[in-house]
Design a protein around this motif. Structure first.
Motif, PDB file in Angstrom:
ATOM      1  N   PRO A 210       0.807  -1.224   0.000  1.00  0.00           N
ATOM      2  CA  PRO A 210       0.000   0.000   0.000  1.00  0.00           C
ATOM      3  C   PRO A 210       0.835   1.266   0.000  1.00  0.00           C
ATOM      4  O   PRO A 210       0.442   2.283  -0.576  1.00  0.00           O
ATOM      5  CB  PRO A 210      -0.829  -0.126   1.294  1.00  0.00           C
ATOM      6  CG  PRO A 210      -0.839  -1.579   1.608  1.00  0.00           C
ATOM      7  CD  PRO A 210       0.486  -2.095   1.153  1.00  0.00           C
TER       8      PRO A 210
ATOM      9  N   ALA B 192       1.888   1.893  -3.572  1.00  0.00           N
ATOM     10  CA  ALA B 192       0.744   2.377  -4.352  1.00  0.00           C
ATOM     11  C   ALA B 192       0.432   3.834  -4.018  1.00  0.00           C
ATOM     12  O   ALA B 192       0.111   4.638  -4.916  1.00  0.00           O
ATOM     13  CB  ALA B 192      -0.471   1.492  -4.072  1.00  0.00           C
ATOM     14  N   GLN B 193       0.493   4.201  -2.722  1.00  0.00           N
ATOM     15  CA  GLN B 193       0.209   5.576  -2.319  1.00  0.00           C
ATOM     16  C   GLN B 193       1.223   6.538  -2.934  1.00  0.00           C
ATOM     17  O   GLN B 193       0.871   7.624  -3.395  1.00  0.00           O
ATOM     18  CB  GLN B 193       0.245   5.685  -0.782  1.00  0.00           C
ATOM     19  CG  GLN B 193      -0.033   7.090  -0.266  1.00  0.00           C
ATOM     20  CD  GLN B 193      -1.405   7.589  -0.698  1.00  0.00           C
ATOM     21  OE1 GLN B 193      -2.396   6.873  -0.589  1.00  0.00           O
ATOM     22  NE2 GLN B 193      -1.483   8.807  -1.195  1.00  0.00           N
TER      23      GLN B 193
ATOM     24  N   THR C 203      -1.011  -2.565  -9.820  1.00  0.00           N
ATOM     25  CA  THR C 203      -0.937  -3.980  -9.448  1.00  0.00           C
ATOM     26  C   THR C 203       0.526  -4.339  -9.274  1.00  0.00           C
ATOM     27  O   THR C 203       1.390  -3.859 -10.015  1.00  0.00           O
ATOM     28  CB  THR C 203      -1.556  -4.915 -10.511  1.00  0.00           C
ATOM     29  OG1 THR C 203      -0.751  -4.888 -11.696  1.00  0.00           O
ATOM     30  CG2 THR C 203      -2.978  -4.530 -10.827  1.00  0.00           C
TER      31      THR C 203
ATOM     32  N   PHE D 119      -0.973  -7.699  -5.113  1.00  0.00           N
ATOM     33  CA  PHE D 119      -1.605  -6.472  -4.624  1.00  0.00           C
ATOM     34  C   PHE D 119      -2.245  -5.757  -5.801  1.00  0.00           C
ATOM     35  O   PHE D 119      -1.673  -5.699  -6.896  1.00  0.00           O
ATOM     36  CB  PHE D 119      -0.571  -5.555  -3.949  1.00  0.00           C
ATOM     37  CG  PHE D 119      -1.127  -4.197  -3.593  1.00  0.00           C
ATOM     38  CD1 PHE D 119      -1.787  -4.004  -2.394  1.00  0.00           C
ATOM     39  CD2 PHE D 119      -0.989  -3.122  -4.466  1.00  0.00           C
ATOM     40  CE1 PHE D 119      -2.301  -2.753  -2.072  1.00  0.00           C
ATOM     41  CE2 PHE D 119      -1.506  -1.876  -4.153  1.00  0.00           C
ATOM     42  CZ  PHE D 119      -2.171  -1.693  -2.941  1.00  0.00           C
TER      43      PHE D 119
ATOM     44  N   ASN E 189      -5.154  -2.166  -6.524  1.00  0.00           N
ATOM     45  CA  ASN E 189      -6.029  -1.158  -5.898  1.00  0.00           C
ATOM     46  C   ASN E 189      -6.737  -0.343  -6.967  1.00  0.00           C
ATOM     47  O   ASN E 189      -6.496  -0.491  -8.177  1.00  0.00           O
ATOM     48  CB  ASN E 189      -5.228  -0.259  -4.954  1.00  0.00           C
ATOM     49  CG  ASN E 189      -4.357   0.739  -5.714  1.00  0.00           C
ATOM     50  OD1 ASN E 189      -4.091   0.555  -6.891  1.00  0.00           O
ATOM     51  ND2 ASN E 189      -3.906   1.782  -5.050  1.00  0.00           N
TER      52      ASN E 189
ATOM     53  N   GLU F  73      -8.657  -3.225  -8.372  1.00  0.00           N
ATOM     54  CA  GLU F  73      -8.647  -3.878  -7.067  1.00  0.00           C
ATOM     55  C   GLU F  73      -9.209  -5.298  -7.113  1.00  0.00           C
ATOM     56  O   GLU F  73      -8.918  -6.111  -6.234  1.00  0.00           O
ATOM     57  CB  GLU F  73      -9.436  -3.036  -6.064  1.00  0.00           C
ATOM     58  CG  GLU F  73     -10.932  -2.868  -6.411  1.00  0.00           C
ATOM     59  CD  GLU F  73     -11.651  -1.990  -5.408  1.00  0.00           C
ATOM     60  OE1 GLU F  73     -10.992  -1.606  -4.416  1.00  0.00           O
ATOM     61  OE2 GLU F  73     -12.839  -1.694  -5.620  1.00  0.00           O
TER      62      GLU F  73
END
Length: 997
Positions: free
Chosen positions: A303, A306-307, A319, A334, A336, A340
């Motif tokens: 995460p 991704a952030q 991904t 992973f 989102n 997601e």
């Protein structure tokens, strides 16, 4: 031009400048004298001229020109002017005197009496002189001024060149108004306009209305220009804007220009966009690294990645696909935002896009998914969720970890892709770190489990606190030992073994440690590594699997053997006098024991039960590492064997040189089979095996080998056509039948394998070893392959030798046939007996002088022998006629080259030798026979032979004449050069005769 003659009275009256009718003679004389004094005292040349004649010259004119007054008055005015300006001054001077409106001042060059060129500032005034128009001229010497101006122009040009070629942009500012007064070409390039378009522009208008810090650009520019004018040079960062509207971060240095009273300021402008880009990248790296540093697990890390992507690149989906342990596919670990729902989907490892990204290390980009649908990663519905997609590799230190996919609404810019690359590199490193951390944590958890068990058992006892701490310390030691084993493991078995024993001593602190392996080829155990202060002494001891000793017992039983006091153990085999306790830990792969770790101490009861357990755990990992190293070495050994077989096969295919092939065979036998020596015995026609080649022998006794087939081990191998293996030659010395070889070389293990090709025994390959050598299936297979290759090579070489022998016999037979033909011809023509052999020998010598190739020499020899073979068809009454031949007889005689051609042409063996029999009567000038060839149309061999044939014929008696003297023969040959004979061949022939005398 023609010059007017001047009388003395003319010169005396030359200073009579003005006609003053009211003046007396004495007054006129006084004024003339006054004018002369004034003119001579001025620092300029003054003269009066009319037409081209000068009537007055002052003293400075003499000084400036270097001519005397008399010389100047006797010259045309134009003669003083430099040729570059002469025509111009002449045209203007005459035109001015004729009343034309001509400029009366200009700068011209003159030539002095010494030939020097000087510049003068010349002013001409029209006056009335003696009733006609004349010119009053003044000239100032400005040579130094012109030189200074030229130097200044050069200096300015150099300065301008420096400015124009400077890497930074340079402008000059008016310190009062702040506007640009001049700009370099690079300044124009920076702003995207012509440099001259920047003149008159205020720098505050060349950027955004406000600088990044919020300050008004105009106000800030005025403030900094004022500071530079009042305080001196300053440097600061500034944002400009180019013609496309892009902001350009710059570094500016303002410096007041000297000698301008601080009225002009030079501004050096450097584009620091790349520097800012590096700063931004470093900030991204720092930001992502700081964020990831807090994440210690993969679940926490993804995460964060991704952030960061969402913040820095404005992605709409991410991904992260990691490589499955099977390496057959990737798993979406992973996902989102728009993707997601992709978690746990799989992507084949063979996917084209993934394969490209991982193999090239480059980022895949598709900036228009809707029009360029790549359906090789996701399905169409998934792709349509983003307008642009990119995929970056996740790999660290050569290890492939996975891929990072991102999607955006807008196309990816170069800056976006650069950030993506930076983040993917950091993410890969972090992913590798967390993976290793999780593995380490698992190991640590395992060790903690052991610690917890111990803690629970000893928690009830207060006195066990110290023991618990001690055990925790031991677990840490084991953990460090595992880490050292994993981090420094090497595919080289010996290096790995040394690392293992040194790690044991470092972590368990005993005196000596050895690593002992089972040698499958013999009963003896092999100590492959030892460490400790007494390791050299320990290494002298020998151990056997079935023998006494602590290590053999541990290997046989597969259990740890811990002896508290070796002096009380009857099974102990001493190898170190100070030894008191010893522990041997077997190295096991499953249930198979491959060796043992042996630890010794000078103290009694040095090894506890906990030591046994910890060492047992360490030994499990060590055994796996050793097996990996062994397999790695085995793979390399097999590769070397295959390469050796390939090299030997290529040598066999490329060469028939038996000695070269046998040397390569023996090299492979000694290196790949680890043999101390090897020899090849070849089978001769008498069924005897004789030494042919060898490698690795310390004496020459092997060269005496001469064994009948059926005798000795080698003879039996040949007779029985099978491999003979003798484990110990010393015990079967009588049967070996080569006592000197056995005694001088000290061989123990012996192999003999027959070399069989096409059903024939070509020989025997012998392998010798000075110790015990246990051959496994792979070893024997390689030996059989070498034997098969060697047999084929020997067979091919033998076949080639037989072909060569047959060819030689055939050539000898042909040669005998040719000599028979020649003798038959000589028997018909006794007057020329011996002629054929003489001309053949001389022709070959002359051909060698002419640098004829060795291949052609053979054909020349045969052609010379057969040169008169056509005379076999000439009747005896013509051939042996003592007198001159008639025309008809000559016509028939001249047919013998044609008869030779018809006789030789059908014989393929002699076809290449036909040039001399057919063309030796052709002449250089084209008057020969039978076809009238001319010059180099005649084959070289025939041109060479023609001279030798005539030379020998003239030196020999014939029925119709006596032999000529040598000097007359040579004179005739010289005369015929260029007519009968080739001049170059004549020259070579005469030179050869001279040198051979």
């Amino acid at each position: 031009m023609a010059k007017d003659s001047k009388t003395p009275s003319d010169q005396e009256n030359a200073i009579d400048l003005f006609s003053l009718p009211t003046s007396s003679f004495s007054d006129l004389a006084a004024e003339n004298e006054l004018f002369r004094i004034l003119a001579d005292s001025t620092a300029a040349s003054v003269f009066i001229m009319q037409g081209s004649r000068m009537y007055f010259i002052n003293a400075y004119a003499e000084k400036m020109t270097g001519f005397s007054r008399e010389e100047l008055l006797d010259m045309d005015f134009w003669e003083v002017i430099h040729p570059d300006h002469r025509e111009m001054v002449k045209e203007r001077g005459l035109a001015r005197q004729q009343g034309e409106d001509i400029p009366n001042r200009y700068q011209v060059k003159i030539l002095t009496a010494g030939g020097e060129t000087r510049w003068m500032d010349y002013t001409a005034t029209v006056i009335e002189f003696r009733g006609s128009p004349g010119v009053l001229g003044t000239a100032f010497d400005i040579t130094e001024k012109m030189a200074a101006e030229e130097a200044l122009r050069n200096s300015e040009a150099q300065l301008r060149a420096l400015i124009e070629h400077a890497p930074e942009a340079i402008v000059v500012l008016d310190a009062e108004s702040g506007v640009i007064t001049s700009a370099s070409g690079n300044a124009g390039n920076l702003f995207g306009v012509a440099a001259e378009d920047l003149v008159g522009v205020h720098p505050g208008t060349l950027g955004p209305r406000q600088q990044p810090d919020g300050e008004d650009s105009n106000t800030a520019a005025v403030k900094r220009i004022k500071a530079a004018r009042e305080e001196g040079p300053i440097t600061f960062e500034w944002t400009h804007r180019n013609a496309e509207g892009e902001n350009i971060p710059c570094e500016i240095r303002l410096v007041p220009l000297p000698d301008t009273d601080n009225k002009l300021i030079r501004a050096s402008i450097t584009n620091i966009s790349e520097r800012y880009k590096k700063y931004n990248e470093l900030e991204v790296i720092a930001s992502v690294s700081n964020a990831l540093r807090q994440a210690t697990t993969r679940a926490a890390m993804f995460p964060v990645i991704a952030q960061q992507l969402e913040t820095l690149i404005n992605v709409t989906g991410t991904t992260i696909n990691t490589l499955h342990p099977s390496e057959a596919h990737f798993v979406v670990e992973f996902a989102n935002l728009i993707w997601e729902d992709q978690v746990k989907l799989t992507v084949p490892a063979s996917n084209e896009i993934v394969d490209y990204v991982l193999s090239s290390g480059e980022t895949y980009v598709n900036n228009d998914v809707q029009d360029n649908k790549e359906q090789r990663f996701m399905n169409a519905e998934t792709l349509q969720r983003a307008n642009a997609v990119a995929c970056a590799p996740l790999s660290a230190q050569g290890e492939i970890l996975g891929t990072l996919w991102v999607g955006r609404d807008n196309a990816f810019t170069e800056e976006n892709l650069q950030y993506l690359k930076v983040i993917s590199n950091i993410a890969a490193t972090a992913l590798q770190r967390t993976t290793l951390h999780e593995k380490t944590r698992a190991l640590f958890t395992e060790s903690q489990t052991y610690a917890k068990e111990l803690e629970e058992k000893l928690a009830e006892l207060e006195e066990a606190k110290e023991a618990i701490a001690s055990r925790n310390l031991e677990l840490a030691r084991l953990y460090r030992a595992f880490g050292n084993l994993v981090s420094t493991a090497t595919p080289q078995l010996n290096s790995l073994a040394q690392n293992i024993v040194e790690t044991v001593l470092q972590e368990f602190g005993q005196s000596n440690c050895s690593l002992i392996m089972i040698d499958p080829s013999q009963s003896k155990l092999q100590r492959i590594a030892a460490s400790g202060p007494y390791s050299e002494e320990v290494s002298q001891g020998k151990l056997y699997i079935d023998g006494a000793g602590i290590v053999p017992r541990a290997i046989r039983t597969g259990e740890i053997v811990n002896v508290p006091n070796v002096t009380l153990d009857s099974n102990y085999v001493p190898n170190w006098e100070a030894a008191r306790s010893e522990m041997a830990i077997p190295l096991k792969l499953g249930s198979t024991v491959i060796g043992a770790i042996d630890v010794q101490s000078a103290e009694v009861n040095a090894f506890s039960q906990e030591d046994q357990r910890l060492m047992s755990l360490f030994a499990e990992r060590a055994a796996l590492a050793i097996e990996n190293a062994r397999l790695f070495g085995e793979a390399h050994r097999r590769l070397d064997q295959l390469q050796g077989q390939r090299d030997l096969g290529m040598a066999i295919n490329a060469s028939l040189d038996l000695r070269l092939i046998l040397n390569m065979l023996l090299n492979q036998a000694t290196s790949q089979l680890k043999a101390h020596a090897a020899a090849v015995l070849l089978n001769d026609e008498s069924q005897m095996l004789r030494y042919s080649a060898g490698r690795g022998f310390q004496s020459r006794a092997i060269e005496e080998t001469n064994i009948p087939i059926g005798n000795n081990h080698a003879g039996r191998a040949a007779l029985e056509r099978r491999l003979i293996h003798v484990p110990n030659l010393q015990e079967t010395g009588a049967e070996f039948m080569r006592p000197r070889l056995l005694s001088e070389e000290g061989f123990e293990t012996y192999f003999a394998i027959p070399l069989i090709a096409k059903g024939q025994v070509m020989g025997v390959l012998e392998i010798f070893h000075r110790g015990h050598l246990q051959a496994d299936v792979e070893w024997l297979g390689f030996l059989e392959t070498l034997a098969s290759q060697a047999a084929t090579a020997i067979y091919n070489a033998d076949l080639f030798d037989n072909l060569q022998s047959a060819k030689l016999e055939l050539e000898v037979a042909y040669g005998a046939t040719l000599e028979g033909w020649v003798r038959a011809l000589d028997m018909r023509d006794h007057e020329t007996e011996g002629h054929t052999q003489r001309v053949t020998e001389m022709t070959l010598r002359l051909a060698n002088v002419m640098k004829v190739s060795p291949e052609e020499m053979t054909h020349i020899s045969r052609g010379a022998l057969l040169h008169d073979i056509g005379k076999m068809a000439i009747p005896d009454e013509i051939l042996r006629k003592p007198g001159k031949l008639t025309d008809k007889e000559w016509e028939l005689m001249r047919m013998h080259p044609v008869y030779a051609y018809e006789l030789i042409k059908p014989i393929a063996y002699l076809e290449a030798a036909i040039d001399i029999p057919y063309c030796h009567h052709e002449k250089w000038d084209g008057s020969g026979y039978p076809t009238g060839l001319k010059g180099e149309q005649i084959p070289l061999a025939a041109r060479i032979f023609a001279i030798v044939d005539v030379w020998d014929a003239l030196r020999s008696d014939r029925p119709y004449r006596k032999a000529w003297p040598e000097d007359k023969v040579l004179e005739y040959i010289r005369e015929q050069s260029g007519e009968h004979f080739d001049p170059k061949v004549v020259e070579a022939f005469l030179t050869h005769l001279h040198n051979s005398q």
